[in-house]
Design an enzyme around this catalytic site. Structure first.
Site, PDB file in Angstrom:
ATOM      1  N   LYS A 281       6.150 -34.099  39.550  1.00  0.00           N
ATOM      2  CA  LYS A 281       4.800 -33.249  39.626  1.00  0.00           C
ATOM      3  C   LYS A 281       4.603 -32.995  41.036  1.00  0.00           C
ATOM      4  CE  LYS A 281       2.310 -34.723  35.481  1.00  0.00           C
ATOM      5  NZ  LYS A 281       1.756 -33.238  35.138  1.00  0.00           N
ATOM      6  N   ARG A 355       4.096 -35.284  24.101  1.00  0.00           N
ATOM      7  CA  ARG A 355       4.655 -35.098  22.769  1.00  0.00           C
ATOM      8  C   ARG A 355       5.752 -35.802  22.461  1.00  0.00           C
ATOM      9  NH1 ARG A 355       5.251 -28.963  24.761  1.00  0.00           N
ATOM     10  NH2 ARG A 355       3.932 -29.715  26.393  1.00  0.00           N
TER      11      ARG A 355
HETATM   12  N1  BES Z   1      -0.446 -35.147  31.397  1.00  0.00           N
HETATM   13  C1  BES Z   1       0.164 -34.059  31.526  1.00  0.00           C
HETATM   14  C2  BES Z   1      -0.892 -32.962  31.048  1.00  0.00           C
HETATM   15  C3  BES Z   1      -1.859 -32.792  32.260  1.00  0.00           C
HETATM   16  C4  BES Z   1      -1.754 -32.012  33.358  1.00  0.00           C
HETATM   17  C5  BES Z   1      -3.264 -33.329  31.666  1.00  0.00           C
HETATM   18  C6  BES Z   1      -2.972 -31.868  34.115  1.00  0.00           C
HETATM   19  C7  BES Z   1      -4.317 -32.991  32.607  1.00  0.00           C
HETATM   20  C8  BES Z   1      -4.406 -32.491  33.816  1.00  0.00           C
HETATM   21  C9  BES Z   1       1.378 -33.545  30.697  1.00  0.00           C
HETATM   22  O1  BES Z   1       2.279 -34.732  30.521  1.00  0.00           O
HETATM   23  C10 BES Z   1       2.334 -32.575  31.348  1.00  0.00           C
HETATM   24  O2  BES Z   1       2.258 -32.954  32.297  1.00  0.00           O
HETATM   25  N2  BES Z   1       2.176 -31.274  30.617  1.00  0.00           N
HETATM   26  C11 BES Z   1       2.991 -30.386  31.310  1.00  0.00           C
HETATM   27  C12 BES Z   1       3.659 -29.808  30.224  1.00  0.00           C
HETATM   28  C13 BES Z   1       4.548 -28.474  30.663  1.00  0.00           C
HETATM   29  C14 BES Z   1       5.699 -29.366  31.509  1.00  0.00           C
HETATM   30  C15 BES Z   1       5.158 -27.786  29.513  1.00  0.00           C
HETATM   31  C16 BES Z   1       1.839 -29.411  31.888  1.00  0.00           C
HETATM   32  O3  BES Z   1       0.716 -29.195  31.372  1.00  0.00           O
HETATM   33  O4  BES Z   1       2.080 -28.733  33.132  1.00  0.00           O
HETATM   34 MN    MN Z   2       3.549 -34.855  32.166  1.00  0.00          MN
END
Ligand code: BES
Ligand code: MN
Ligand code: ZN
Length: 496
Positions: A281, A355
């Site tokens: 990230k 997931r």
């Molecule tokens: N934990 C995150 C989702 C999230 C992001 C929650 C920002 C709250 C604020 C999750 O694990 C994630 O990183 N999801 C990705 C999925 C994508 C790679 C398909 C996302 O939402 O960017």
């Molecule tokens: Mn994630």
């Protein structure tokens, strides 16, 4: 945290009895209630004077502390707004104002004269439950890692004068429910607010064991990585592969119902820190990914509430806990892993890890022959884009379950909004190299995440709550404890 003890009572004379504070809800431009008149007289007209001078007018959001009268050391006037439009929203605003005002005093106990608080679209039990819940939530302070935490609220006892004796028993039950729900909410907030270096998968497991120690109807077992490997949980294990912290699958079993009664199963995403893994990230706000165990916190918080209320239901809480880190052992984009269901998954993005832990937990859940399975997860940023922070995203494979959850959300003001699970979205998860890909492309990210999960639900009734937007606030930063309110209300409603 000081807990508040709530007591419902009928009081004929507001000037009798002693308290450090008499709380008088006053409507805008409405004649004083009997209790207010009694205390006004006892104070030599202090309340009428404040109204006459215009220092206080009863508008919502207003409050005013006056010197004591009769047995009350002080009087606290709290505005309720226009009596004609006093509804649940106005009642919540009243509770917020009251919490703030009482917190600003040093009163340790108080009497609230709630005889005229009847929201148009709610009843007295709703009002008292909501009030006890609001006030108890207002006692929450984060203390774990600060040298001088904000001072705790002084109030530790609140007597609520319900006005008539018929509502005392129901009123007490409502206050107890509100307190128990807020205790669960506050426990979820405490866990979620803890930093990732304290709240690890092992810490969550320890907290689940502690909850079971404190409640005879609750048992906890923790499945370690070795056992996960034997069970074939290759998807869950692929997330913890890059971390020094071993994953834990935490199973809490609450037996409040009859032995044969099918359990309600709650499954929580427990990523104690989400760096994104190799699909790292960006740095901005990455600290907030300590909240990626918000689903797990809500499972623990809800079980806390269920156990405190002793609900006559069987409830199983499952937490898939892991830390998502990049390292030489971490899963890489393009890796294919095999889930417990036997389905293979192409991990195209290691940041779509929620997931991956949940799918094995959902497969595992089938062994409890559940009445329903509800998973709770801070799953997608896309859900925040779609719904912001006011509603959690709700997905369900059964309409009745969806409606019951939506209704519980309205009742507790911890609302959800239903999203589609249409087959049309499923093909976005096609992979050339595995049975399913773990991401579904740019469109409908919250939906395709739910579609991914739907491939791993057994033949049970299932709902999924995407709480990415609702689990915490960014300014000021802090966990909300959602959706413990919704889940607790749902289970209270099922218990009848
Ligand atoms: N934990 C995150 C989702 C999230 C992001 C929650 C920002 C709250 C604020 C999750 O694990 C994630 O990183 N999801 C990705 C999925 C994508 C790679 C398909 C996302 O939402 O960017
Ligand atoms: Mn994630
Ligand atoms: Zn995540």
């Amino acid at each position: 945290m000081t807990a508040i003890t709530f007591t419902a009572r009928k009081m004929d004379d507001a000037t009798r009895g002693r308290s450090q504070c008499a709380i008088l809800p006053l409507f805008h431009r409405k004649k004083l209630s009997a209790e207010a008149r009694q205390l006004d007289q006892a104070s030599g007209g202090a309340i009428s004077a404040a109204l006459g001078l215009g220092d206080f007018s009863g508008k919502s959001g207003e409050s005013c502390v006056l010197p004591g009268a009769a047995g009350a050391k002080r009087l606290l006037l709290v505005g309720c707004g226009d009596p004609a439009t006093f509804d649940r929203a106005a009642a919540r605003e009243f509770a917020r104002t009251l919490a703030k005002a009482i917190n600003a005093t040093r009163a340790g106990d108080a009497v609230l004269h709630a005889t005229e608080l009847h929201p148009k679209d709610g009843n007295t039990p709703w009002l008292l439950q909501s009030l006890a819940s609001h006030l108890t939530c207002a006692t929450y302070r984060y203390t774990a890692t600060v040298s001088k935490p904000k001072p705790a609220m002084k109030l530790s006892r609140l007597v609520v004068n319900t006005g008539d004796s018929r509502s005392v028993k129901a009123g007490q039950k409502a206050l107890d429910r509100g307190l128990a729900i807020a205790n669960g909410i506050n426990e979820a907030r405490r866990l979620a607010d803890l930093p990732g270096n304290i709240c690890t998968p092992a810490y969550l497991a320890q907290q689940a064991r502690k909850l079971a120690r404190d409640n005879a109807a609750l048992g906890t077992t923790v499945i370690e990585e070795k056992k996960m490997r034997e069970l074939g949980m290759g998807s869950l294990l692929s997330v913890s592969a890059g971390s020094e912290e071993p994953a834990k699958l935490i199973v809490m079993n609450y037996k409040g119902g009859k032995p044969g009664q099918k359990p309600y199963v709650l499954v929580g995403k427990g990523i104690t820190f989400d760096t994104g893994g190799i699909s790292l990230k960006p740095g901005a706000k990455m600290d907030e990914m300590k909240y990626d165990m918000g689903g797990a916190a809500s499972v623990l918080g809800t079980l806390h509430t269920v156990a405190e209320l002793g609900l006559p239901l069987n409830v199983v809480g499952i937490i898939a806990a892991a830390e998502n880190m990049p390292s030489g052992r971490a899963t890489k984009p393009g890796d294919v892993v095999t889930s417990m269901s036997g389905k293979t998954i192409e991990v195209l993005n290691t940041d779509a890890e929620g997931r991956l832990v949940l799918c094995d937990a959902l497969t595992y859940a089938a062994r409890f022959k559940p009445q329903v399975v509800i998973d709770i997860a801070t799953l997608t940023g896309a859900c925040v884009v779609a719904l912001g922070s006011h509603a959690s995203g709700l997905y369900a494979n059964q309409d009745k379950l969806a409606e019951q959850l939506l209704a519980a959300g309205v009742e507790s003001h911890d609302r959800a909004w239903r999203m589609p699970l249409w087959d049309d979205y499923q093909k976005q998860l096609d992979s050339n190299f595995a049975d399913v890909a773990n991401i579904g492309g740019p469109g409908g990210g919250s939906i395709t995440a739910a579609c991914f999960l739907s491939r791993f639900t057994g033949d049970y009734h299932w709902a999924h709550l995407d709480i990415a937007g609702s689990a915490w606030d960014s300014t000021p930063k802090g966990a909300t404890g959602r959706p413990v309110g919704l889940l607790s209300q749902y289970l209270i409603d099922r218990a009848g």
